[in-house]
Design a protein around this motif. Structure first.
Motif, PDB file in Angstrom:
ATOM      1  N   LYS A 113       0.828  -1.204   0.000  1.00 47.69           N
ATOM      2  CA  LYS A 113       0.000   0.000   0.000  1.00 47.69           C
ATOM      3  C   LYS A 113       0.865   1.257   0.000  1.00 47.69           C
ATOM      4  O   LYS A 113       1.770   1.411   0.811  1.00 47.69           O
ATOM      5  CB  LYS A 113      -0.910  -0.022   1.232  1.00 47.69           C
ATOM      6  CG  LYS A 113      -1.980   1.038   1.290  1.00 47.69           C
ATOM      7  CD  LYS A 113      -2.860   0.772   2.527  1.00 47.69           C
ATOM      8  CE  LYS A 113      -4.009   1.737   2.649  1.00 47.69           C
ATOM      9  NZ  LYS A 113      -4.832   1.426   3.859  1.00 47.69           N
ATOM     10  N   ASP A 144      -5.494   3.770  -1.498  1.00 44.60           N
ATOM     11  CA  ASP A 144      -4.853   4.024  -2.795  1.00 44.60           C
ATOM     12  C   ASP A 144      -5.877   4.355  -3.873  1.00 44.60           C
ATOM     13  O   ASP A 144      -5.591   5.115  -4.799  1.00 44.60           O
ATOM     14  CB  ASP A 144      -4.063   2.795  -3.260  1.00 44.60           C
ATOM     15  CG  ASP A 144      -2.807   2.531  -2.457  1.00 44.60           C
ATOM     16  OD1 ASP A 144      -2.227   3.480  -1.899  1.00 44.60           O
ATOM     17  OD2 ASP A 144      -2.410   1.353  -2.372  1.00 44.60           O
ATOM     18  N   HIS A 172      -0.439   4.606  -0.021  1.00 46.24           N
ATOM     19  CA  HIS A 172      -1.039   5.699   0.756  1.00 46.24           C
ATOM     20  C   HIS A 172      -1.754   5.116   1.968  1.00 46.24           C
ATOM     21  O   HIS A 172      -2.510   4.153   1.824  1.00 46.24           O
ATOM     22  CB  HIS A 172      -2.045   6.479  -0.092  1.00 46.24           C
ATOM     23  CG  HIS A 172      -1.474   7.016  -1.362  1.00 46.24           C
ATOM     24  ND1 HIS A 172      -1.494   6.292  -2.542  1.00 46.24           N
ATOM     25  CD2 HIS A 172      -0.863   8.184  -1.650  1.00 46.24           C
ATOM     26  CE1 HIS A 172      -0.914   6.999  -3.501  1.00 46.24           C
ATOM     27  NE2 HIS A 172      -0.520   8.148  -2.988  1.00 46.24           N
ATOM     28  N   ASN A 173      -1.550   5.704   3.143  1.00 51.56           N
ATOM     29  CA  ASN A 173      -2.209   5.134   4.321  1.00 51.56           C
ATOM     30  C   ASN A 173      -2.987   6.139   5.158  1.00 51.56           C
ATOM     31  O   ASN A 173      -3.469   5.798   6.243  1.00 51.56           O
ATOM     32  CB  ASN A 173      -1.197   4.384   5.209  1.00 51.56           C
ATOM     33  CG  ASN A 173      -0.142   5.297   5.786  1.00 51.56           C
ATOM     34  OD1 ASN A 173      -0.355   6.491   5.959  1.00 51.56           O
ATOM     35  ND2 ASN A 173       1.025   4.739   6.110  1.00 51.56           N
ATOM     36  N   LYS A 211       5.305   2.923   3.805  1.00 49.85           N
ATOM     37  CA  LYS A 211       4.560   3.085   2.558  1.00 49.85           C
ATOM     38  C   LYS A 211       5.305   2.420   1.401  1.00 49.85           C
ATOM     39  O   LYS A 211       6.521   2.513   1.295  1.00 49.85           O
ATOM     40  CB  LYS A 211       4.361   4.564   2.245  1.00 49.85           C
ATOM     41  CG  LYS A 211       3.486   5.296   3.266  1.00 49.85           C
ATOM     42  CD  LYS A 211       3.389   6.772   2.930  1.00 49.85           C
ATOM     43  CE  LYS A 211       2.558   7.506   3.975  1.00 49.85           C
ATOM     44  NZ  LYS A 211       2.468   8.964   3.705  1.00 49.85           N
TER      45      LYS A 211
END
Length: 281
Positions: free
Chosen positions: A142, A175, A144-145, A154
């Motif tokens: 992933k 995401d 974007h968190n 990230k």
């Protein structure tokens, strides 16, 4: 610039060449795992993957963080600490992931599972697709968190896998809310984007997912514990979950000449350099 156009042209040519190809069945496991209980979740995965296979599925997808119950999100898991989170992490060649690998090999399917990954001393929110031969077909972390996964590193790449079923890419949950992510996958030739998720769902999400499929002229699979959608390149929902409770959602997909034939063909990337500039304060 030329490279971007090459990828897009390659995607279009692949789509055209696949016109009239045989369809395959895809399955989403709209199933809620148990938090912190990897063994119970593997048993759930085994049960539902077997059922999906009996229904003819060649590709089976779990929600985000399925293996451990998505415990790395501090909002959904108040009080989660780094030590406990690291302890539940799995390496991609660890014991439990190797059991998932063996399951894919036994059932002769492509199997995507979301999991908390421990890699090089860091933690990642990851997804892996194992092939019918048990090989790693796609490994994605992933990117974007939304600042609610304090212990995850990230990801930095958007891989696309070439398989006998077609070219696939993956995004994880948040995401999907950034349009650049699915566009990158489409430019790199993805015909099918898989989106294992856990967070927000509802009418706005459904519209967002239909838009992502339409604007990139791709098939899209959204798999969440409370929602499952399969969408074609025209933005039409071709299958969705119904009612309450754990369930398997299936759809029949043919990667025909709808892929890559939408507005994405008329891109003018030479005019888009402003996208790379920092936003003005």
């Amino acid at each position: 610039m030329l490279k971007f156009r090459f990828y897009l042209l390659a995607s279009l040519m692949t789509a055209v060449s696949m016109q009239g190809s045989e369809s395959f069945t895809i399955a989403g496991l709209r199933v809620t795992p148990e938090r912190w209980n990897k063994e119970a979740n593997f048993e759930k995965l085994t049960h539902y993957a077997r059922q999906a296979c009996k229904q003819g599925a060649k590709l089976v997808i779990t929600p985000e963080g399925f293996l451990e119950g998505y415990v790395g999100n501090s909002g959904a898991n108040p009080g989660v600490d780094e030590e406990r989170y690291r302890a539940i992490g799995e390496s991609i060649d660890g014991m439990l992931l190797n059991r998932v690998r063996s399951l894919a090999r036994e059932l002769k399917i492509y199997l995507l599972v979301g999991f908390a990954e421990r890699r090089d001393g860091k933690m990642f929110n990851s997804a892996v697709i194992f092939s019918p031969e048990g090989d790693v077909t796609l490994h994605y972390s992933k990117v974007h968190n939304a600042h609610d996964e304090p212990y995850n590193t990230k990801g930095t790449a958007f891989p696309v896998a070439d398989t006998p079923l077609g070219r696939m890419g993956a995004l994880i949950c948040y995401d999907r809310q950034l349009p650049e992510t699915s566009r990158i996958l489409a430019i790199k030739g993805a015909q099918l984007i898989l989106v294992p998720s856990w967070g927000a769902y509802g009418e706005m999400n459904d519209v967002l997912m239909r838009t992502r499929a339409y604007e990139n002229s791709v098939f899209l699979a959204f798999v969440h514990p409370n929602r499952c959608l399969f969408i074609d390149p025209k933005g039409t929902v071709i299958a969705r979950d119904t009612g309450a409770g754990d369930q398997i959602v299936t759809a029949r997909i043919t990667l025909d000449n709808r892929v890559g034939r939408g507005p994405i063909r008329d891109r003018r990337p030479e005019l888009y350099r402003e996208l790379l500039d920092e936003p003005k304060k």
